[in-house]
Design an enzyme around this catalytic site. Sequence first.
Site, mmCIF file in Angstrom:
data_model
loop_
_atom_site.group_PDB
_atom_site.id
_atom_site.type_symbol
_atom_site.label_atom_id
_atom_site.label_comp_id
_atom_site.label_asym_id
_atom_site.label_seq_id
_atom_site.Cartn_x
_atom_site.Cartn_y
_atom_site.Cartn_z
ATOM 1 N N HIS A 64 -2.238 8.048 -2.117
ATOM 2 C CA HIS A 64 -1.514 7.764 -3.620
ATOM 3 C C HIS A 64 -2.089 9.407 -4.904
ATOM 4 O O HIS A 64 -1.006 9.388 -5.511
ATOM 5 C CB HIS A 64 -2.522 7.215 -4.766
ATOM 6 C CG HIS A 64 -2.553 5.445 -4.759
ATOM 7 N ND1 HIS A 64 -3.580 5.065 -3.253
ATOM 8 C CD2 HIS A 64 -1.517 4.829 -4.666
ATOM 9 C CE1 HIS A 64 -3.371 3.847 -3.344
ATOM 10 N NE2 HIS A 64 -1.951 3.828 -4.189
ATOM 11 N N GLY A 141 11.449 -3.618 -13.071
ATOM 12 C CA GLY A 141 11.738 -2.396 -12.591
ATOM 13 C C GLY A 141 13.098 -1.687 -13.522
ATOM 14 O O GLY A 141 13.481 -0.866 -14.502
ATOM 15 N N ASP A 158 5.839 3.699 -7.374
ATOM 16 C CA ASP A 158 5.658 2.976 -6.355
ATOM 17 C C ASP A 158 5.657 0.968 -5.727
ATOM 18 O O ASP A 158 5.189 0.554 -6.176
ATOM 19 C CB ASP A 158 4.036 2.996 -6.750
ATOM 20 C CG ASP A 158 2.837 2.820 -5.813
ATOM 21 O OD1 ASP A 158 3.236 2.302 -4.228
ATOM 22 O OD2 ASP A 158 2.126 2.496 -6.055
#
Length: 287
Positions: A64, A141, A158
């Site tokens: 992350h 997306g 991600d």
Amino acid sequence: MNRPEMKIERLYPSWGQAFSPEKVLFEHQTEHQHLVIFKNQQWGKVMMLDGVVQTTEKDEFIYHEMMTHVPMFSHHNPQKVLIIGGGDGGILREVLKHQSVKHVTQVEIDQAVIDMCIKYLPNHSAGAFTDERVDVVIDDGVNYVSRCSQKFDVIISDSTDPIGPGESLFTSEFYHGVQSCLADDGVFVAQNGVSFMQLDEVITTHKRLSPCFKDVGFYAAAVPTYVGGIMTFAWASQNPTLRQFDLSQLEHKIQQAAIKTQYHTAAIHQASFALPRYILTALGTSV
């Protein structure tokens, strides 16, 4: 009382890794994928989607931080950020640490992933989903970027591996959509798999991104539970200077931001763009 059966990762047909769960916390077939969250003595809480490890409590910070702080610190002033996927909230948590950020749109295809991660992996998001700067959109997306009229300074994809729901986020259609909603001096990054095991994905991504952006490349980090070596992250921008930073200036910028990290540093940031020869050869480049 017997322990739950072993959880075997199914990413590769002839090789993988096994986890011995202390306890299965949640397991469900959502509308899009099979989701399981369990506790493991070594890795803490682990989330798998369709038999593939997505994140663990113990090493999530590496992934992350590198997915977030490399593009965020490379940009001169990131104010609007788009996150595609990332339902566990780890990317969102790190993005919101940047004081320049005024608004974040997070697009996640599966509401159940967000809900279960807030409940069972609360430290990943650390309350980020309740931040007033955040707008969560439940959508695919590709659909979102193809219809989006906004411009973003940083876009982070991600996604899962290019199988199942995540497959569309590695297509030319998606990259063209990203191009249309990325600001002229913006940067796009995406997870691109473990390069030693998934080199074809790196090659394909490079070919599909190159027609859309002036500067296309990769950077890397080793995440222990993503077995097989370094993980590569795709990088794309219309502004090649974003990767041409002075280390001392970057160190000063990071110090001024006063963001607490466990992995990312200025030196790591710079070094992450140095790729092994086998990747450079596969891409037909020497730099």
